[in-house]
Design an enzyme around this catalytic site. Structure first.
Site, PDB file in Angstrom:
ATOM      1  N   ARG A  59       0.833  -1.215   0.000  1.00 11.80           N
ATOM      2  CA  ARG A  59       0.000   0.000   0.000  1.00 11.80           C
ATOM      3  C   ARG A  59       0.865   1.261   0.000  1.00 11.80           C
ATOM      4  NH1 ARG A  59      -5.199  -1.945   1.624  1.00 11.80           N
ATOM      5  NH2 ARG A  59      -5.971   0.122   1.181  1.00 11.80           N
ATOM      6  N   ARG A  87      -3.174   7.156   0.945  1.00  8.57           N
ATOM      7  CA  ARG A  87      -3.612   8.405   1.581  1.00  8.57           C
ATOM      8  C   ARG A  87      -2.591   9.054   2.492  1.00  8.57           C
ATOM      9  NH1 ARG A  87      -9.104   6.018   3.656  1.00  8.57           N
ATOM     10  NH2 ARG A  87      -7.663   4.264   3.648  1.00  8.57           N
ATOM     11  N   ARG A 116      -6.690  12.298  -5.324  1.00  8.33           N
ATOM     12  CA  ARG A 116      -7.901  11.675  -4.777  1.00  8.33           C
ATOM     13  C   ARG A 116      -9.023  12.699  -4.594  1.00  8.33           C
ATOM     14  NH1 ARG A 116     -11.894   9.305  -3.498  1.00  8.33           N
ATOM     15  NH2 ARG A 116     -12.151   7.747  -1.860  1.00  8.33           N
ATOM     16  N   ASP A 127      -6.864  -2.219  -7.136  1.00  4.34           N
ATOM     17  CA  ASP A 127      -7.314  -2.775  -5.865  1.00  4.34           C
ATOM     18  C   ASP A 127      -7.675  -4.234  -6.105  1.00  4.34           C
ATOM     19  OD1 ASP A 127      -7.878  -2.162  -3.020  1.00  4.34           O
ATOM     20  OD2 ASP A 127      -9.908  -2.759  -3.545  1.00  4.34           O
ATOM     21  N   TYR A 129     -14.624 -11.101   0.948  1.00  4.50           N
ATOM     22  CA  TYR A 129     -15.323  -9.841   0.658  1.00  4.50           C
ATOM     23  C   TYR A 129     -16.642 -10.097  -0.068  1.00  4.50           C
ATOM     24  CZ  TYR A 129     -11.539  -6.882   2.278  1.00  4.50           C
ATOM     25  OH  TYR A 129     -10.628  -6.244   3.075  1.00  4.50           O
TER      26      TYR A 129
HETATM   27  O1  CP3 Z   1      -0.066  -1.205  -2.588  1.00  3.54           O
HETATM   28  C1  CP3 Z   1      -0.349  -0.255  -3.358  1.00  3.54           C
HETATM   29  O2  CP3 Z   1       0.028   0.900  -3.161  1.00  3.54           O
HETATM   30  C2  CP3 Z   1      -1.083  -0.608  -4.628  1.00  3.54           C
HETATM   31  C3  CP3 Z   1      -2.512  -0.477  -4.611  1.00  3.54           C
HETATM   32  C4  CP3 Z   1      -3.364  -1.294  -3.657  1.00  3.54           C
HETATM   33  C5  CP3 Z   1      -4.534  -0.769  -3.052  1.00  3.54           C
HETATM   34  N1  CP3 Z   1      -5.161  -1.799  -2.387  1.00  3.54           N
HETATM   35  C6  CP3 Z   1      -4.995   0.617  -3.169  1.00  3.54           C
HETATM   36  C7  CP3 Z   1      -6.062   1.121  -2.289  1.00  3.54           C
HETATM   37  C8  CP3 Z   1      -3.262  -2.634  -3.282  1.00  3.54           C
HETATM   38  C9  CP3 Z   1      -2.177  -3.644  -3.598  1.00  3.54           C
HETATM   39  C10 CP3 Z   1      -4.395  -2.935  -2.488  1.00  3.54           C
HETATM   40  C11 CP3 Z   1      -4.666  -4.275  -1.936  1.00  3.54           C
HETATM   41  C12 CP3 Z   1      -5.851  -4.478  -1.108  1.00  3.54           C
HETATM   42  N2  CP3 Z   1      -7.072  -3.883  -1.183  1.00  3.54           N
HETATM   43  C13 CP3 Z   1      -5.925  -5.472  -0.101  1.00  3.54           C
HETATM   44  C14 CP3 Z   1      -4.812  -6.430   0.266  1.00  3.54           C
HETATM   45  C15 CP3 Z   1      -3.797  -5.789   1.147  1.00  3.54           C
HETATM   46  C16 CP3 Z   1      -4.267  -5.546   2.545  1.00  3.54           C
HETATM   47  O3  CP3 Z   1      -4.181  -4.382   2.968  1.00  3.54           O
HETATM   48  O4  CP3 Z   1      -4.690  -6.489   3.200  1.00  3.54           O
HETATM   49  C17 CP3 Z   1      -7.198  -5.408   0.465  1.00  3.54           C
HETATM   50  C18 CP3 Z   1      -7.725  -6.260   1.603  1.00  3.54           C
HETATM   51  C19 CP3 Z   1      -7.924  -4.404  -0.232  1.00  3.54           C
HETATM   52  C20 CP3 Z   1      -9.344  -4.005  -0.040  1.00  3.54           C
HETATM   53  C21 CP3 Z   1      -9.483  -2.569   0.278  1.00  3.54           C
HETATM   54  N3  CP3 Z   1      -9.307  -1.537  -0.617  1.00  3.54           N
HETATM   55  C22 CP3 Z   1      -9.824  -1.997   1.525  1.00  3.54           C
HETATM   56  C23 CP3 Z   1     -10.111  -2.790   2.794  1.00  3.54           C
HETATM   57  C24 CP3 Z   1      -9.864  -0.618   1.363  1.00  3.54           C
HETATM   58  C25 CP3 Z   1     -10.316   0.431   2.359  1.00  3.54           C
HETATM   59  C26 CP3 Z   1      -9.401   0.580   3.495  1.00  3.54           C
HETATM   60  C27 CP3 Z   1      -8.206   1.415   3.149  1.00  3.54           C
HETATM   61  O5  CP3 Z   1      -7.092   1.035   3.526  1.00  3.54           O
HETATM   62  O6  CP3 Z   1      -8.402   2.474   2.540  1.00  3.54           O
HETATM   63  C28 CP3 Z   1      -9.481  -0.333   0.014  1.00  3.54           C
HETATM   64  C29 CP3 Z   1      -9.344   0.996  -0.605  1.00  3.54           C
HETATM   65  C30 CP3 Z   1      -7.988   1.327  -1.151  1.00  3.54           C
HETATM   66  N4  CP3 Z   1      -7.218   0.482  -1.903  1.00  3.54           N
HETATM   67  C31 CP3 Z   1      -7.324   2.589  -1.040  1.00  3.54           C
HETATM   68  C32 CP3 Z   1      -6.116   2.461  -1.750  1.00  3.54           C
HETATM   69  C33 CP3 Z   1      -5.080   3.531  -1.982  1.00  3.54           C
HETATM   70  C34 CP3 Z   1      -7.841   3.844  -0.323  1.00  3.54           C
HETATM   71  C35 CP3 Z   1      -8.922   4.450  -1.132  1.00  3.54           C
HETATM   72  C36 CP3 Z   1      -9.107   5.917  -0.842  1.00  3.54           C
HETATM   73  O7  CP3 Z   1      -8.264   6.710  -1.230  1.00  3.54           O
HETATM   74  O8  CP3 Z   1     -10.163   6.250  -0.280  1.00  3.54           O
END
Ligand code: CP3
Length: 348
Positions: free
Chosen positions: A24, A28, A37, A73, A151
């Protein structure tokens, strides 16, 4: 030509210093991410190749990490299966029509990656020339079947994962149908990402540690093995398998035949190495919360991770889980520099 140090470490080849990237790493906590964003919804960003490529490059240029991870994502590929997905501010992802019955599973489609996520493949095509100029490899990724099923069935995040586990335990035939569909979706998606230019791929099985070792072996491992086997046979790029809370079934992770196993901070890397043996690389595992502490508290913990890994061959420094939104960017930057400098010292 010598391999970039991240790819060399995936192959357990010696490197000049320990490579580091952060799960990640685009997100943010970075003001540059928040600026983009503010103008788009999250799904708009994922679906706009220019925007997604720009965000992917932010941590590469601002932090100096050794690998880029595609900005996307794990959940958007579920949309083409028939699930309605959105991301709510402050609440994370929500699926409006979660899977609840065997009939729901039968109705799921398995679209090709080209049909389902063309924007992500185009993002990869835009990124490769940019990253090649910087000498930094690109990691593609997918959710692993169990975590995607979690999910899809729970309808969003979940504490106990009661519905997904109930379906897995109570409806084995329906579970097999669901996991078989997800396996086809995921392996097709990963192969398409490599064909578009990804040089390694990571399978995120974030919630797999919710399972007992026996349930992991019976109801999850065979599908992960199929995916890794297919990706390896069709592409040959290194595959990283990541889960959290996996200390209870580390030896089974070896049976995934992944090139790299990602573990969280609850695992001592020396113990992980003993169980996993020498023919796999290990990725991890600083507690992401450590980055909220003053640098003087972060530094010995980072050094400890490097020492536990016992030298440079076959270790990729990372956090034990994704970086959190409020993390101070300056500490992240210091961590990347510190790992590069510290691990460059001769191994005692
Ligand atoms: O790693 C990176 O920078 C690449 C992009 C990436 C995102 N999500 C961007 C994202 C990757 C590889 C993921 C993986 C992901 N997404 C996982 C596996 C890794 C982990 O953390 O367990 C999971 C479970 C998700 C599902 C997901 N997507 C959740 C639970 C959330 C909301 C919670 C959060 O951390 O924001 C997201 C949204 C998300 N995915 C954001 C980003 C940058 C935030 C969105 C925003 O800007 O509002």
């Amino acid at each position: 030509m010598t391999l970039p140090r991240f790819l060399a470490a995936c192959r357990r080849q010696p490197t000049d210093t320990t490579p580091i990237w952060l799960m990640r790493q685009a997100g943010r906590y970075m003001p540059e991410y928040r600026a983009i964003r503010a103008k788009h919804s999250f799904l708009e960003m994922v679906r706009s190749p220019e925007v997604a490529a720009e965000i992917t490059l932010q941590p590469v240029d601002l932090l100096g990490v050794d690998a880029a991870i595609l900005f996307a994502d794990i959940l958007p590929p579920l949309i083409g299966m028939g699930l309605e997905l959105d991301y709510l501010h402050g609440e994370g992802p929500v699926l409006y029509n979660p899977i609840r019955t065997p009939a729901d599973i039968d109705a799921l489609r398995v679209p090709s990656a080209e049909e389902n996520t063309p924007f992500t493949l185009e993002t990869i095509r835009l990124l490769r020339p940019e990253l090649d100029q910087r000498g930094v490899p690109l990691i593609g990724f997918s959710g692993a079947p169990f975590t995607l099923a979690a999910y899809a069935i729970e309808g969003g995040g979940s504490k106990h994962h009661a519905r997904v586990k109930a379906l897995m335990m109570g409806e084995p035939a329906a579970w097999d149908t669901l996991m078989t569909k997800l396996t086809a979706l995921v392996s097709g998606y990963l192969v398409a990402q490599v064909e578009a230019g990804a040089q390694a791929v990571q399978l995120f099985d974030s919630w797999v540690g919710q399972l007992s070792p026996g349930d992991f072996r019976a109801h999850v491992l065979p599908y992960v093995q199929t995916i890794i086997h297919e990706v390896r046979a069709k592409t040959g790029v290194p595959v990283i398998y990541f889960g959290t809370d996996t200390s209870g079934f580390l030896s089974d992770l070896k049976s995934t035949s992944a090139d790299v196993i990602g573990v969280d901070w609850r695992v001592d890397l020396r113990a992980a190495r003993r169980v996993l043996g020498d023919d796999v690389a290990i990725q991890g595992n600083l507690d992401p919360i450590a980055l909220f502490a003053p640098w003087d508290a972060v530094q010995p913990r980072a050094a400890d991770v490097i020492q536990q890994a016992g030298g440079r061959a076959g270790h990729i420094f990372n956090l034990g889980h994704g970086i959190l939104p409020e993390t101070p960017v300056d500490t992240v930057r210091r961590l990347v520099d510190y790992v590069h400098e510290y691990a460059h010292q001769p191994v005692p």
